[in-house]
Design a protein around this motif. Structure first.
Motif, PDB file in Angstrom:
ATOM      1  N   ASN A 123       0.829  -1.199   0.000  1.00 16.53           N
ATOM      2  CA  ASN A 123       0.000   0.000   0.000  1.00 16.53           C
ATOM      3  C   ASN A 123       0.870   1.258   0.000  1.00 16.53           C
ATOM      4  OD1 ASN A 123      -1.656   2.212   1.265  1.00 16.53           O
ATOM      5  ND2 ASN A 123      -3.197   0.615   1.044  1.00 16.53           N
ATOM      6  N   PRO A 124       0.566   2.238  -0.889  1.00 11.67           N
ATOM      7  CA  PRO A 124       1.436   3.418  -0.980  1.00 11.67           C
ATOM      8  C   PRO A 124       1.496   4.241   0.298  1.00 11.67           C
ATOM      9  CG  PRO A 124      -0.515   3.657  -2.377  1.00 11.67           C
ATOM     10  CD  PRO A 124      -0.482   2.253  -1.908  1.00 11.67           C
ATOM     11  N   ASN A 125       0.507   4.094   1.196  1.00 16.44           N
ATOM     12  CA  ASN A 125       0.505   4.926   2.401  1.00 16.44           C
ATOM     13  C   ASN A 125       1.408   4.418   3.510  1.00 16.44           C
ATOM     14  OD1 ASN A 125      -1.377   6.520   1.198  1.00 16.44           O
ATOM     15  ND2 ASN A 125      -3.093   5.358   2.026  1.00 16.44           N
ATOM     16  N   PHE A 126       2.037   3.290   3.295  1.00 20.96           N
ATOM     17  CA  PHE A 126       2.827   2.704   4.380  1.00 20.96           C
ATOM     18  C   PHE A 126       4.239   2.407   3.910  1.00 20.96           C
ATOM     19  CE2 PHE A 126      -1.553   1.811   5.322  1.00 20.96           C
ATOM     20  CZ  PHE A 126      -1.630   2.179   6.654  1.00 20.96           C
ATOM     21  N   PRO A 127       5.166   2.309   4.854  1.00 18.46           N
ATOM     22  CA  PRO A 127       6.525   1.919   4.462  1.00 18.46           C
ATOM     23  C   PRO A 127       6.510   0.582   3.735  1.00 18.46           C
ATOM     24  CG  PRO A 127       6.466   2.636   6.751  1.00 18.46           C
ATOM     25  CD  PRO A 127       5.044   2.568   6.292  1.00 18.46           C
ATOM     26  N   HIS A 128       7.490   0.370   2.882  1.00 23.87           N
ATOM     27  CA  HIS A 128       7.497  -0.851   2.085  1.00 23.87           C
ATOM     28  C   HIS A 128       8.317  -1.974   2.705  1.00 23.87           C
ATOM     29  CE1 HIS A 128       5.040   0.777  -0.864  1.00 23.87           C
ATOM     30  NE2 HIS A 128       5.917   1.304  -1.683  1.00 23.87           N
ATOM     31  N   GLY A 166       9.487  -1.230   9.141  1.00 21.08           N
ATOM     32  CA  GLY A 166       8.961   0.121   8.989  1.00 21.08           C
ATOM     33  C   GLY A 166       7.474   0.174   9.307  1.00 21.08           C
ATOM     34  N   GLN A 225       6.195   1.990  12.818  1.00 22.93           N
ATOM     35  CA  GLN A 225       5.717   3.323  12.466  1.00 22.93           C
ATOM     36  C   GLN A 225       5.060   3.948  13.700  1.00 22.93           C
ATOM     37  OE1 GLN A 225       2.683   3.370   9.428  1.00 22.93           O
ATOM     38  NE2 GLN A 225       3.230   5.442   8.815  1.00 22.93           N
ATOM     39  N   PRO A 226       5.481   5.185  14.080  1.00 21.09           N
ATOM     40  CA  PRO A 226       4.956   5.759  15.323  1.00 21.09           C
ATOM     41  C   PRO A 226       3.434   5.821  15.310  1.00 21.09           C
ATOM     42  CG  PRO A 226       6.760   7.089  14.483  1.00 21.09           C
ATOM     43  CD  PRO A 226       6.458   6.073  13.433  1.00 21.09           C
ATOM     44  N   GLY A 227       2.826   5.311  16.367  1.00 25.97           N
ATOM     45  CA  GLY A 227       1.381   5.396  16.498  1.00 25.97           C
ATOM     46  C   GLY A 227       0.608   4.340  15.732  1.00 25.97           C
ATOM     47  N   ALA A 228       1.301   3.469  15.000  1.00 24.08           N
ATOM     48  CA  ALA A 228       0.586   2.507  14.171  1.00 24.08           C
ATOM     49  C   ALA A 228      -0.022   1.370  15.000  1.00 24.08           C
ATOM     50  CB  ALA A 228       1.489   1.945  13.081  1.00 24.08           C
ATOM     51  N   SER A 256      -9.191   7.710  18.341  1.00 30.09           N
ATOM     52  CA  SER A 256      -9.107   8.544  17.151  1.00 30.09           C
ATOM     53  C   SER A 256     -10.441   8.583  16.419  1.00 30.09           C
ATOM     54  CB  SER A 256      -8.025   7.991  16.223  1.00 30.09           C
ATOM     55  OG  SER A 256      -8.222   8.464  14.913  1.00 30.09           O
ATOM     56  N   TRP A 309     -10.767   9.831  13.462  1.00 32.44           N
ATOM     57  CA  TRP A 309     -10.471   9.602  12.056  1.00 32.44           C
ATOM     58  C   TRP A 309     -10.640   8.132  11.669  1.00 32.44           C
ATOM     59  CZ3 TRP A 309      -6.084   6.887  10.212  1.00 32.44           C
ATOM     60  CH2 TRP A 309      -5.959   6.904   8.821  1.00 32.44           C
TER      61      TRP A 309
END
Lengths: 259, 441
Positions: free
Chosen positions: A179-184, A188, A192-195, A240, A242
């Motif tokens: 997915n383009p929104n996440f590190p590959h 990562g 990822q902070p907060g993931a 959250s 969101w």
């Protein structure tokens, strides 16, 4: 007094030396006499693991067909060695070790004795297969350590959830890879902070149980109960706003999976 | 006398507690500063990289020779990937930032396709130049906002820790400068028209998208999905089979179906809404000690596919964990392996029954009368495109999907180099290298 001690020491040394001399050849001989092949009656193919695969690799190495590590996992290296062996001995070349190949191999590697060669690796007591081999996901190889990281995350995030829920969480991590929104890469994504809450509160460092590892193995091979989700949350604790706005897919156990 | 001792003890305790508290406080401060610095580093690097990125985009527009453009575009590719990775180190996962990430991803894919995978070393076409120009303008805008935010962070001593806190409490209205800055960037990217790309980059973008038009059959409702699952499982009727429509977020619309098998208990299936195809099947019964070997299990897996009417006769990968054998199977027609129609079957090694199936690729890609194109190269001609250092052990013909999701007719060379096994795919039509795979296990 002192003399007495010295005498004793000498006596002990001599006794030990004698014992060694007496025992050592004995050991070897008894090893040679009692060593039985660890082959079982099952047919070995690429993907097999176990003591009998060690035996196969040991024997193939003994006669020079196999050059890799004796790790009890029938991988590509072992496969080519078996095929070469079958070719040289005029057998059907299929890369499988059935009764015919087994018999030929035992005959060809007469004198093979893992104990005499001091190869502890072949000991029956350490028969369990070493670490999980690497696997591949969507054409990319994922290292054994990355798989451990995923198991840790799955265990920290979803222990106590139904098994499908755990597979779904492993699948979400893997779905993020493309997915383009996440590190590959796996680290990562996980760090990822907060993931992931389990990363934030340190629960990721609990040792995962067998269920979590199995869930990761299933997800790696394509089972995805989340139906392509890339987020999930626990509606009871999610803070959250969101995350509620994401298109939801389904609920498994306590988690809602969404896109 | 007594009260004196007590007061002495109390004072001493207070002093000790105060000292301890002070030390704890200092340690906590030190940790906070450390964490803050990590975020600051990622943020300022991101800004740097965006700055360099738009420089390089500008350079690639300014030159006309292919060679120089390639140099700049390779830099663009590297920097956009780096920028994405910087974003991944910031606590932005709790706010919408996906449009900006998509933009960076597009820049990355486009520069990769044009610079690295350019066929024939041609200079940029007009279309490519225009796309690049749009990227340049947009990244310039992004960079402007980012560097304004950067100056604010430096001059006003803004802390990322505060931004993180503000993001965590979304029930309150926030007025955090950092959060607002990133939100307005995202808003701007969102307001822009989507970039237009040639077919190659669009292909890269939709690599994992599943095209429902490729599914055969008519749409089914929940009852139809339950019926399809019951048929698949061999149940006499849909009693106890529950189908639930999945929400709108799925890559293709589908039903989640649960059913109870008499001996195994609960099983889980995914059924496509179009055509009622089974794409995922899981039976999580406990599996006892293995009584059959992987070879026998493989035969069972193939027989299972046959009984379900799924074509597939060649096992391409086998592995084993937790007393189950997992087989990846593809059909082979006239000696050509059809990789896009792959299925995965899981066999329990205690009884040999099948406890799982992944058939998504099969459902989306199977076509009963697939045409195999004529090979323009002979095997020997294709072999010349493989390094002589690789000792080839096996050759097959295969249809595979390339990185743009197009089906390619290839020669598959399985060879060894340095004790490692590789699969090398050379197009049988034009001799191009379509893919290389390093095989582990």
């Amino acid at each position: 007094m002192r003399k007495k001690w010295r005498l004793l020491a000498a006596a002990v040394t001599v006794a030990t030396a004698m014992a060694c001399v007496a025992i050592e050849p004995n050991l070897e001989r008894s090893g040679a006499n009692t060593y039985q092949s660890a082959f079982t009656t099952r047919t070995l193919v690429k993907g097999s693991t176990g003591t009998d695969v060690r035996e196969l690799q040991g024997r193939l190495k003994y006669i020079g067909y196999y050059k890799g590590k004796i790790d009890g996992a029938f991988g590509w290296g072992t496969y080519w060695a078996v095929r070469n062996f079958q070719y040289k001995f005029g057998m059907k070349i299929d890369g499988k070790v059935g009764p015919a190949t087994r018999t030929k191999l035992v005959a060809a590697s007469r004198g093979y004795n893992p104990y005499a060669q001091g190869r502890a690796a072949a000991s029956k007591h350490t028969a369990s297969v070493s670490s999980t081999p690497t696997a591949s996901y969507g054409g990319r190889n994922v290292s054994a350590n990355d798989m451990k990281l995923i198991s840790n995350a799955v265990y920290g995030e979803s222990r106590g959830e139904p098994y499908v829920g755990q597979v779904a969480i492993a699948a979400v991590i893997l779905n993020r890879l493309e997915n383009p929104n996440f590190p590959h890469n796996i680290p990562g994504i996980i760090f990822q902070p907060g993931a992931f809450t389990a990363v934030a509160d340190g629960q990721i460092w609990l040792s995962p149980n067998a269920t979590a590892k199995k869930a990761v193995n299933d997800a790696m091979r394509g089972w995805d109960p989340s139906s392509g989700a890339i987020y999930y949350f626990n509606p009871a604790t999610a803070t959250s706003k969101w995350i509620w706005s994401r298109p939801q897919i389904k609920r498994i156990g306590r988690h809602i999976f969404c896109r | 006398m007594f009260s004196r001792i007590t007061s002495f003890v109390v004072v001493l305790a207070l002093v000790v507690a105060g000292f301890w508290g002070y030390r704890e406080h200092r340690e906590k401060q030190a940790l906070l500063v450390k964490a803050e610095n990590q975020y600051q580093r990622a943020f300022h690097t991101l800004s740097d990289n965006m700055n360099l990125l738009q420089d390089e985009l500008g350079k690639s527009l300014a030159v006309n020779s292919k060679l120089q453009a390639t140099n700049s575009l390779t830099e663009v590719w590297r920097l956009s990937a780096q920028a994405r990775s910087d974003v991944g180190e910031l606590p932005l996962s709790l706010m919408p930032f996906n449009n900006t990430m998509n933009f960076l991803n597009d820049v990355s894919n486009f520069s990769y396709q044009v610079a690295v995978h350019n066929e024939g070393n041609k200079p940029l076409t007009d279309d490519q130049w225009n796309t690049l120009n749009q990227m340049y303008t947009r990244s310039k805008n992004l960079e402007k906002q980012l560097s304004a935010l950067q100056s604010a962070v430096i001059s006003k001593n803004l802390r990322w820790m505060d931004a993180e806190l503000a993001l965590a409490q979304t029930d309150k209205k926030t007025d955090n400068v950092i959060v607002d800055g990133f939100k307005s960037m995202e808003k701007q990217v969102k307001s822009e028209k989507p970039l237009t790309f040639g077919p190659t980059v669009t292909g890269l973008r939709t690599r994992n998208a599943t095209d429902e038009n490729k599914l055969t059959g008519n749409p089914v409702d929940a009852d139809g999905a339950a019926q399809a699952a019951a048929n698949f499982l061999g149940l006499p009727n849909t009693q106890g089979v529950v189908a639930q429509k999945n929400g709108s977020g799925t890559p293709y619309s589908s039903y989640s179906v649960t059913a109870k098998l008499p001996q195994d208990g609960q099983v889980y299936l995914t059924v496509t809404a179009k055509g009622g195809h089974i794409t995922n099947y899981m039976d999580n019964r406990a599996v006892g000690d293995p009584r059959i070997d992987l070879d026998q299990a493989g035969t069972k897996a193939l027989a299972y596919l046959k009984s379900k009417g799924i074509t597939g006769n060649t096992i391409i990968r086998t592995d084993q964990y937790d007393n189950v054998g997992v087989f990846e199977i593809v059909p082979s027609t006239n000696g050509v392996l059809i990789y896009p129609e792959r299925t995965t079957v899981k066999v329990a090694l205690d009884t040999g029954s099948v406890v799982g199936l992944v058939a998504q690729d099969y459902a989306f890609n199977q076509s009963p009368n697939r045409r195999i194109p004529a090979a323009k190269l002979t095997e020997a001609q294709a072999r010349k495109f493989v390094s002589p250092k690789v000792s080839i052990q096996e050759t097959n013909r295969a249809i595979i999907q390339d990185e743009l999701n197009r089906e390619q007719f290839c020669y598959e060379f399985v060879g060894i180099m340095d004790n490692d096994t590789y699969k090398i795919y050379i197009s049988a039509v034009d001799g191009k290298e379509v893919g290389v795979e390093k095989l582990k296990m």
